[in-house]
Scaffold this motif. Structure first.
Motif, PDB file in Angstrom:
ATOM      1  N   ALA A  49       0.828  -1.213   0.000  1.00 50.11           N
ATOM      2  CA  ALA A  49       0.000   0.000   0.000  1.00 50.11           C
ATOM      3  C   ALA A  49       0.859   1.258   0.000  1.00 50.11           C
ATOM      4  CB  ALA A  49      -0.935  -0.013   1.206  1.00 50.11           C
ATOM      5  N   GLY A  50       1.948   1.258   0.746  1.00 43.54           N
ATOM      6  CA  GLY A  50       2.827   2.423   0.791  1.00 43.54           C
ATOM      7  C   GLY A  50       3.491   2.698  -0.542  1.00 43.54           C
ATOM      8  N   ALA A  51       3.951   1.638  -1.197  1.00 39.00           N
ATOM      9  CA  ALA A  51       4.592   1.805  -2.504  1.00 39.00           C
ATOM     10  C   ALA A  51       3.595   2.288  -3.556  1.00 39.00           C
ATOM     11  CB  ALA A  51       5.233   0.493  -2.944  1.00 39.00           C
ATOM     12  N   ILE A  52       2.412   1.711  -3.550  1.00 41.31           N
ATOM     13  CA  ILE A  52       1.393   2.141  -4.505  1.00 41.31           C
ATOM     14  C   ILE A  52       0.982   3.589  -4.233  1.00 41.31           C
ATOM     15  CG2 ILE A  52      -1.000   1.774  -5.252  1.00 41.31           C
ATOM     16  CD1 ILE A  52      -0.469  -1.251  -4.869  1.00 41.31           C
ATOM     17  N   ALA A  53       0.818   3.933  -2.962  1.00 37.34           N
ATOM     18  CA  ALA A  53       0.473   5.321  -2.613  1.00 37.34           C
ATOM     19  C   ALA A  53       1.573   6.276  -3.046  1.00 37.34           C
ATOM     20  CB  ALA A  53       0.226   5.425  -1.114  1.00 37.34           C
ATOM     21  N   TRP A  54       2.831   5.885  -2.880  1.00 34.82           N
ATOM     22  CA  TRP A  54       3.938   6.755  -3.296  1.00 34.82           C
ATOM     23  C   TRP A  54       3.881   7.012  -4.803  1.00 34.82           C
ATOM     24  CZ3 TRP A  54       7.240  10.358  -2.625  1.00 34.82           C
ATOM     25  CH2 TRP A  54       8.272  10.548  -3.541  1.00 34.82           C
ATOM     26  N   PHE A  55       3.709   5.957  -5.589  1.00 35.17           N
ATOM     27  CA  PHE A  55       3.704   6.142  -7.037  1.00 35.17           C
ATOM     28  C   PHE A  55       2.453   6.865  -7.523  1.00 35.17           C
ATOM     29  CE2 PHE A  55       6.743   2.486  -6.950  1.00 35.17           C
ATOM     30  CZ  PHE A  55       7.824   3.208  -7.430  1.00 35.17           C
ATOM     31  N   ARG A  56       1.348   6.746  -6.817  1.00 34.59           N
ATOM     32  CA  ARG A  56       0.106   7.400  -7.242  1.00 34.59           C
ATOM     33  C   ARG A  56      -0.012   8.835  -6.715  1.00 34.59           C
ATOM     34  NH1 ARG A  56      -3.205   6.455 -10.775  1.00 34.59           N
ATOM     35  NH2 ARG A  56      -4.992   6.822  -9.476  1.00 34.59           N
ATOM     36  N   ALA A  57       0.374   9.074  -5.464  1.00 33.85           N
ATOM     37  CA  ALA A  57       0.091  10.373  -4.856  1.00 33.85           C
ATOM     38  C   ALA A  57       1.303  11.072  -4.262  1.00 33.85           C
ATOM     39  CB  ALA A  57      -0.957  10.202  -3.754  1.00 33.85           C
ATOM     40  N   GLY A  58       2.425  10.411  -4.190  1.00 35.50           N
ATOM     41  CA  GLY A  58       3.560  10.986  -3.487  1.00 35.50           C
ATOM     42  C   GLY A  58       4.463  11.864  -4.300  1.00 35.50           C
ATOM     43  N   ARG A  59       4.641  11.525  -5.550  1.00 33.74           N
ATOM     44  CA  ARG A  59       5.566  12.307  -6.358  1.00 33.74           C
ATOM     45  C   ARG A  59       4.826  12.989  -7.498  1.00 33.74           C
ATOM     46  NH1 ARG A  59       8.522   8.474 -10.550  1.00 33.74           N
ATOM     47  NH2 ARG A  59       6.845   6.997 -10.857  1.00 33.74           N
ATOM     48  N   ALA A  60       5.279  14.183  -7.811  1.00 35.46           N
ATOM     49  CA  ALA A  60       4.696  14.922  -8.917  1.00 35.46           C
ATOM     50  C   ALA A  60       5.207  14.329 -10.220  1.00 35.46           C
ATOM     51  CB  ALA A  60       5.074  16.392  -8.818  1.00 35.46           C
ATOM     52  N   THR A  61       4.317  14.121 -11.151  1.00 32.53           N
ATOM     53  CA  THR A  61       4.717  13.516 -12.417  1.00 32.53           C
ATOM     54  C   THR A  61       4.790  14.512 -13.559  1.00 32.53           C
ATOM     55  OG1 THR A  61       2.417  12.948 -12.853  1.00 32.53           O
ATOM     56  CG2 THR A  61       3.786  11.270 -11.808  1.00 32.53           C
TER      57      THR A  61
END
Length: 92
Positions: A49-61
Motif C-alpha cells: 500500500a505504501g509503494a502504490i500510494a507513493w507512485f500514485r500520490a507521493g511524487r509529482a509527475t
C-alpha cells in the motif's frame, strides 16, 4: 505453492525497494502530500500500500503537479525577452 509464495514475496520486496529508492532520490520540490520521511516510513511499514500510494500520490509527475509557475523554455518563449528585443529594434 511455495514457489508462488516466494515469487509474491520477491515482487513485494522489489516493489518496496524501488519505491523507497525513488522516494529518497526524488527532488524535494517534486514530493507531494507528506514529507519525505513520512513517505519512507509508510513504504517500509506498509510495503504494498505504501509503494502504490507513493507512485500514485507521493511524487509529482508533471509540471502542473509541482504548483510552480512554468518557466519559459527558451528566449523566444519569454515575453519579457521579446519585449526588450522589440524595444531594441525600435530604437535603432
Amino acid at each position: 505453492m511455495a514457489r508462488v509464495n516466494t515469487l509474491l514475496f520477491l515482487i513485494v520486496v522489489a516493489l518496496s525497494v524501488v519505491a523507497l529508492i525513488d522516494c529518497l532520490a526524488t527532488d524535494r520540490s517534486r514530493i507531494r502530500s507528506f514529507p519525505r520521511g513520512a513517505w519512507a516510513v509508510l513504504i517500509l511499514l506498509c510495503p504494498v500500500a505504501g509503494a502504490i500510494a507513493w507512485f500514485r500520490a507521493g511524487r509529482a509527475t508533471s509540471a502542473s503537479d509541482i504548483h510552480a509557475a512554468p518557466r519559459p523554455c527558451g528566449p523566444d518563449d519569454d515575453p519579457e525577452f521579446l519585449r526588450q528585443l522589440a524595444e531594441t529594434i525600435r530604437h535603432r
